[in-house]
Scaffold this motif. Sequence first.
Motif, PDB file in Angstrom:
ATOM      1  N   TYR A  40       0.762   2.128   7.906  1.00 38.90           N
ATOM      2  CA  TYR A  40       0.428   2.884   6.699  1.00 38.90           C
ATOM      3  C   TYR A  40       1.224   4.189   6.641  1.00 38.90           C
ATOM      4  O   TYR A  40       1.796   4.552   5.613  1.00 38.90           O
ATOM      5  CB  TYR A  40      -1.081   3.182   6.650  1.00 38.90           C
ATOM      6  CG  TYR A  40      -1.474   3.857   5.354  1.00 38.90           C
ATOM      7  CD1 TYR A  40      -1.695   3.110   4.207  1.00 38.90           C
ATOM      8  CD2 TYR A  40      -1.580   5.243   5.274  1.00 38.90           C
ATOM      9  CE1 TYR A  40      -2.017   3.718   2.999  1.00 38.90           C
ATOM     10  CE2 TYR A  40      -1.901   5.862   4.074  1.00 38.90           C
ATOM     11  CZ  TYR A  40      -2.111   5.092   2.942  1.00 38.90           C
ATOM     12  OH  TYR A  40      -2.419   5.710   1.752  1.00 38.90           O
ATOM     13  N   VAL A  68      -6.600  -1.430   2.986  1.00 44.37           N
ATOM     14  CA  VAL A  68      -5.291  -1.353   3.663  1.00 44.37           C
ATOM     15  C   VAL A  68      -5.211  -2.447   4.732  1.00 44.37           C
ATOM     16  O   VAL A  68      -4.215  -3.170   4.840  1.00 44.37           O
ATOM     17  CB  VAL A  68      -5.066   0.041   4.289  1.00 44.37           C
ATOM     18  CG1 VAL A  68      -3.774   0.052   5.106  1.00 44.37           C
ATOM     19  CG2 VAL A  68      -5.029   1.127   3.222  1.00 44.37           C
ATOM     20  N   PHE A 102       0.828  -1.209   0.000  1.00 43.83           N
ATOM     21  CA  PHE A 102       0.000   0.000   0.000  1.00 43.83           C
ATOM     22  C   PHE A 102       0.865   1.262   0.000  1.00 43.83           C
ATOM     23  O   PHE A 102       0.416   2.336   0.329  1.00 43.83           O
ATOM     24  CB  PHE A 102      -1.013   0.022   1.154  1.00 43.83           C
ATOM     25  CG  PHE A 102      -0.450  -0.299   2.506  1.00 43.83           C
ATOM     26  CD1 PHE A 102       0.461   0.536   3.129  1.00 43.83           C
ATOM     27  CD2 PHE A 102      -0.880  -1.443   3.183  1.00 43.83           C
ATOM     28  CE1 PHE A 102       0.958   0.258   4.382  1.00 43.83           C
ATOM     29  CE2 PHE A 102      -0.386  -1.740   4.446  1.00 43.83           C
ATOM     30  CZ  PHE A 102       0.532  -0.890   5.042  1.00 43.83           C
ATOM     31  N   TRP A 123      -9.846   2.086   3.793  1.00 46.00           N
ATOM     32  CA  TRP A 123      -9.124   1.506   4.939  1.00 46.00           C
ATOM     33  C   TRP A 123      -9.314  -0.007   5.032  1.00 46.00           C
ATOM     34  O   TRP A 123      -8.443  -0.725   5.525  1.00 46.00           O
ATOM     35  CB  TRP A 123      -9.529   2.194   6.247  1.00 46.00           C
ATOM     36  CG  TRP A 123      -8.930   3.566   6.362  1.00 46.00           C
ATOM     37  CD1 TRP A 123      -9.610   4.754   6.361  1.00 46.00           C
ATOM     38  CD2 TRP A 123      -7.539   3.910   6.488  1.00 46.00           C
ATOM     39  NE1 TRP A 123      -8.726   5.812   6.476  1.00 46.00           N
ATOM     40  CE2 TRP A 123      -7.449   5.322   6.556  1.00 46.00           C
ATOM     41  CE3 TRP A 123      -6.357   3.164   6.544  1.00 46.00           C
ATOM     42  CZ2 TRP A 123      -6.236   6.002   6.675  1.00 46.00           C
ATOM     43  CZ3 TRP A 123      -5.142   3.832   6.672  1.00 46.00           C
ATOM     44  CH2 TRP A 123      -5.092   5.232   6.735  1.00 46.00           C
ATOM     45  N   ASN A 128       4.427   5.148   4.008  1.00 42.85           N
ATOM     46  CA  ASN A 128       4.152   6.200   3.038  1.00 42.85           C
ATOM     47  C   ASN A 128       4.913   7.493   3.305  1.00 42.85           C
ATOM     48  O   ASN A 128       5.463   8.081   2.376  1.00 42.85           O
ATOM     49  CB  ASN A 128       2.649   6.444   2.934  1.00 42.85           C
ATOM     50  CG  ASN A 128       2.015   5.382   2.059  1.00 42.85           C
ATOM     51  OD1 ASN A 128       2.330   5.280   0.876  1.00 42.85           O
ATOM     52  ND2 ASN A 128       1.180   4.543   2.651  1.00 42.85           N
TER      53      ASN A 128
END
Length: 633
Positions: free
Chosen positions: A272, A29, A3, A26, A276
């Motif tokens: 997450y 994810v 992701f 979500w 990222n």
Amino acid sequence: MNFQLKTFEEYKAAYRRSVEDPEGFWGEVAEHFHWYRPWKSVLEWEFDTPDVKWFNGGKTNITYNCLDRHLDTRGDQVAILWEPNNPQGEAIRLTYRQLYHEVCRTANALKSLGVGKGDRICFYMPMVPELTIGLLACARIGAVHSVVFAGFSAQSLADRINDSACKLVICSDYNARGAKNIPVKQVVDDALAMGCPSIEKVMVLRHTGEKVNWDNNLDVWWHDVVSGQPAACPPAEMDAEDLLFILYTSGSTGKPKGVVHTVGGYMVFAAYTFLNVFQYQEGDVFWCNADVGWITGHSYIVYGPLLSGATSLMFEGVPTYPDAGRFWEVCEKHRVNIFYTAPTAIRALMAMGDEWAEGHDLSSLRVLGSVGEPINAEAWHWYHEKIGRKNCPIVDTWWQTETGGILISPLAGLTPLKPNYASLPLPGVQPCLIDANGQEIEGDGVEGMLCMKFPWPGILRSTYGDHERCRQTYFETFPGKYFTGDGARRDEDGYYRIIGRADDVIKVSGHRIGTAEVENAINEHDLVVESAVVAFPHNIKGQGIYAYIITDKPVTDFPKFEREVLATVARIIGPIAKPDVIQVVPGLPKTRSGKIMRRILRKVAEGDTSNLGDTSTLLNPEVVAEIIAGARR
Ligand code: WT7
């Protein structure tokens, strides 16, 4: 986990999707993680009570996701890379497999001490691998950890232990920090002597090896209870909304509150945001040099990196020991790729001269991060040029203990940067600016109170033992919204710049300190009748603490009085809350309703008394001139 967003276009698309279809977003994810049972609903929420549930009905264990899941693919990869305080000491490398076995052994040891699901365990520890192991051991069996930064006083420790009725406290004998060894077991003994009826055992890690007082009924050595335990321990199947940890933080009123984070949402959000924001790549060495005593360490030393199968560097020491080159020496030694620190550290090192960085090979660095307070332009440019050699994006990450993970930040290498701007919200994060009347401010080039309109998975669920306080603190000021306590500006590109706290919270060297807490501590001094504490701009610390004090007798020996006040604050809260400036005043400017007019005190502390605004509503306007005359800066 795939992701990770790869381009700015992908970010924008993900952002749109996350707003239009948050549950779909979500849910996808979360599917990257291991769940014993899938969730029944991705999100249930209302911000009135408040009541937020992510992945409700799902069952998982965060340590399964941090450890077991990686054993086949990266069992021999280093998970924790530990650099000791002493540069001559040996670094420790724990692979995912070794970490897994240590966590299991420690989890079994906790069980042997009677710890079970839902029990609260307090940690008062140095930055050593056993701290990470201990937290994961709790999470393995469903116990709730509450880490107290080891710079807090015995009184603060006792308050936190009692607020959440911890069953066990885990500490070391001494902590090695810079040139000093700090007797932390003694602090725990002192805290317990104040009365901590819920504590059944104290588990002590032998770290420096110095002698400590020992109570055979209470104290157990870490090595005695852990060695000989089986190296496997089945993970407890936790509900997504079961408690993972409590972390105490200061607010504008009262005692620090225990921010509650739960298993499922926190797990998804920590990983997450880690992948990222920092754009972690397979094989990178990631170094976040916060203390695990703060949320930054929880999310970006322990959980975010381990969930992502990263190598997380953990540093025991301080930036200036043995000299101001230590950070850069460690970066060079371990070929660090991603480096995450606080503006206060950058400013302190910048002030010591460029030569400390110049002598080191920093070519491994690819991404730099900043957190904890606004990073000023000068520090940003120094960091960018002298450390990043103009090759590394700086991610200025804005978030809070309560948010669990980063909410507003560039994604490294993807988001175009602007110094001073935390920039854009992460996917799933919906900020807004609110004016004094509670109305949302639309458009750009505007400033207001920073709020969130919609929950993200890492949002706090409660404040421990006092849900009403959670409502009042975060959800009452602007109904239907989460209020961050910060003011912010939004520019024509939709970028956010964080201006700073809009409440009575001070960020001293990135540490969050409530003015009321410091005032209460100062008031414990015998001579003190009343006090008022405000922030002022400080070159290195970002903000300093300025204390105005009314005494009941004239102070004849000011240096002695000052020393005593500082010692009182250090004793009650900890050295980090010691005022930088103390001024004895004949009175405090008060409105007719008895409220201290802090605006005036802030102006005087800043050294800017040219425009004090309207003082006509004061009950005692005459004290203002006296305060200005006695100002200590
Ligand atoms: C407060 C939260 C987030 C982990 C460390 C601090 C300030 C945090 C930034 C930033 C400007 C920042 C805010 C926030 N803050 N990051 N990048 N730019 N201000 O967590 O102790 O809960 O403090 O720190 O004022 O509300 P915390």
